[in-house]
Write a protein that holds these residues in place. Structure first.
Motif, short mmCIF file in Angstrom:
data_model
loop_
_atom_site.label_atom_id
_atom_site.label_comp_id
_atom_site.label_asym_id
_atom_site.label_seq_id
_atom_site.Cartn_x
_atom_site.Cartn_y
_atom_site.Cartn_z
N TRP A 21 0.99 -0.72 0.49
CA TRP A 21 0.03 -0.10 0.13
C TRP A 21 0.70 1.10 0.09
N MET A 22 2.16 0.91 0.31
CA MET A 22 2.63 1.95 0.78
C MET A 22 3.42 2.14 -0.83
N ALA A 23 3.58 1.59 -1.27
CA ALA A 23 4.75 1.45 -2.78
C ALA A 23 3.35 2.09 -3.87
N SER A 24 2.36 2.00 -3.39
CA SER A 24 0.66 1.75 -4.55
C SER A 24 1.00 3.52 -4.87
N GLY A 25 1.43 4.23 -4.60
CA GLY A 25 1.51 5.84 -4.81
C GLY A 25 2.26 5.81 -5.94
N ASP A 26 3.72 5.64 -5.96
CA ASP A 26 4.24 5.72 -6.74
C ASP A 26 4.12 4.59 -7.88
N ALA A 27 3.85 3.03 -7.43
CA ALA A 27 3.53 2.75 -8.55
C ALA A 27 2.90 3.82 -9.95
N PHE A 28 1.65 4.13 -9.27
CA PHE A 28 0.80 4.61 -9.73
C PHE A 28 1.61 5.86 -10.85
N ILE A 29 1.94 6.50 -10.16
CA ILE A 29 3.06 7.67 -11.00
C ILE A 29 3.85 6.98 -12.08
N TRP A 30 4.24 6.05 -11.55
CA TRP A 30 5.52 5.71 -12.91
C TRP A 30 4.91 5.20 -13.99
N SER A 31 3.45 4.65 -13.70
CA SER A 31 2.45 3.94 -14.63
C SER A 31 2.03 5.10 -15.24
N ALA A 32 1.62 6.08 -14.77
CA ALA A 32 0.89 7.31 -15.05
C ALA A 32 2.06 8.15 -16.00
N GLY A 33 2.79 7.81 -16.00
CA GLY A 33 3.92 8.79 -15.84
C GLY A 33 4.28 8.34 -17.89
N GLN A 34 4.27 7.09 -17.55
CA GLN A 34 4.80 5.60 -19.16
C GLN A 34 3.78 6.33 -19.81
N ALA A 35 2.17 6.40 -19.19
CA ALA A 35 1.44 6.45 -20.41
C ALA A 35 0.89 7.50 -21.03
N GLY A 36 2.58 8.33 -20.96
CA GLY A 36 1.92 9.88 -21.18
C GLY A 36 1.33 10.82 -20.77
N LEU A 37 0.55 10.81 -19.55
CA LEU A 37 0.22 12.01 -18.64
C LEU A 37 0.60 12.60 -18.70
N ASP A 38 -0.04 14.04 -18.25
CA ASP A 38 0.79 14.37 -17.67
C ASP A 38 0.25 14.93 -16.17
N ALA A 39 1.89 15.80 -15.76
CA ALA A 39 2.24 15.80 -14.44
C ALA A 39 0.91 16.43 -13.48
N ALA A 40 0.22 17.40 -13.66
CA ALA A 40 -0.49 18.28 -13.62
C ALA A 40 -1.13 16.90 -12.80
N SER A 41 -2.04 16.21 -14.07
CA SER A 41 -3.35 15.19 -14.03
C SER A 41 -3.01 14.29 -12.45
N ILE A 42 -1.25 13.77 -12.91
CA ILE A 42 -0.87 12.68 -12.34
C ILE A 42 -0.81 13.22 -10.83
N THR A 43 -0.44 14.22 -10.07
CA THR A 43 -0.43 14.53 -8.95
C THR A 43 -1.95 14.58 -8.46
N LYS A 44 -2.82 15.39 -9.10
CA LYS A 44 -4.65 15.78 -8.64
C LYS A 44 -5.12 14.36 -8.67
N ALA A 45 -4.58 13.77 -9.62
CA ALA A 45 -5.04 11.67 -8.76
C ALA A 45 -4.21 11.38 -7.65
N ALA A 46 -3.49 11.47 -7.22
CA ALA A 46 -2.36 11.23 -6.59
C ALA A 46 -2.73 11.95 -5.05
N GLU A 47 -3.40 12.98 -4.87
CA GLU A 47 -3.39 13.92 -3.74
C GLU A 47 -4.65 13.30 -3.47
N VAL A 48 -5.51 12.24 -3.90
CA VAL A 48 -6.76 11.43 -3.13
C VAL A 48 -6.35 10.62 -3.22
N PRO A 49 -5.77 10.19 -2.40
CA PRO A 49 -5.43 8.23 -1.76
C PRO A 49 -6.56 8.30 -0.63
#
Length: 228
Positions: A110-138
């Motif tokens: 669970w602790m690593a899930s946020g970092d795994a999500f950011i890595w996957s979202a970045g590899q999928a080409g999502l922008d940083a602002a959208s990734i951050t917005k999602a990461a801020e709602v765990p």
């Protein structure tokens, strides 16, 4: 007329199990030590900064996730093998230590899930602002996991070090190294913010657990696992 039924002798794997325990014991703490050293961001960074740093270093992020995976597989068995060595000498303290430390280790995914999500979202080409917005709602379980992890692995490891000291099964330095490892980690993570000091903290636990492994190897098979 009675008949005697021959039974095949049971395979004796006690020597192999001692070697397995000794090899497993330091792997988990060592993996986390390297993870904390190569962590692309600081624990005190805000979500936007964490996202940008992870996206800027996908290779480092991937390495961190693999190290976390290794730690997840080996930390709980390591704690169990420590307890197996000392539980007859300090049963209550050992049990309390495990009650704290095992849940702390189990929530690592669970602790690593946020970092795994950011890595996957970045590899999928999502922008940083959208990734951050999602990461801020765990999810609430992730927030709870953070509490369980911090309280469990810090207090549990301190008590495990005290239990090792009282058991007299390992050198004093190994018990001290285990007991002080996680307070050093907390200081390195949120007070002075030093990845090198974090490496030292978790490295001390790895060294302490390696000493436990050596103590296990020095046991005779019947001392490790008495036959019925």
């Amino acid at each position: 007329m009675s008949q005697t039924v021959a039974t095949a002798p049971r395979a004796d794997i006690r020597t192999a199990s001692r070697w397995f325990a000794a090899l497993i014991l330091p792997i988990g703490p060592a993996a986390v030590a390297l993870l904390r050293y190569f962590l692309p961001y600081d624990t005190v960074d805000d979500p936007a900064t964490i996202t940008s740093k992870l996206m800027a270093d996908p290779g480092g992020t991937s390495l961190m996730l693999w190290l976390g995976f290794i730690a997840t597989l080996t930390l709980v068995p390591g704690a169990y093998f420590v307890s197996r060595l000392i539980r007859t000498r300090v049963p209550w303290l050992t049990a309390i230590s495990l009650i704290l430390v095992v849940p702390g280790y189990l929530v690592l995914p669970w602790m690593a899930s946020g970092d795994a999500f950011i890595w996957s979202a970045g590899q999928a080409g999502l922008d940083a602002a959208s990734i951050t917005k999602a990461a801020e709602v765990p999810h609430g379980s992730v927030s709870l996991a953070a509490v369980v992890f911090v309280v469990g692995h810090v207090l549990g490891t301190i008590l495990l070090g005290v239990a090792l000291w009282r058991s007299r099964m390992v050198p004093r330095w190994a018990a001290i190294a285990t007991a002080i490892s996680q307070p050093i980690h907390i200081i390195a993570a949120v007070v002075v913010v030093s990845h090198t000091l974090d490496l030292v903290g978790w490295g001390l636990q790895a060294a302490g657990f390696a000493a436990v492994g050596w103590a296990i190897l020095r046991l005779r098979d019947h001392g490790w696992d008495p036959l019925p």
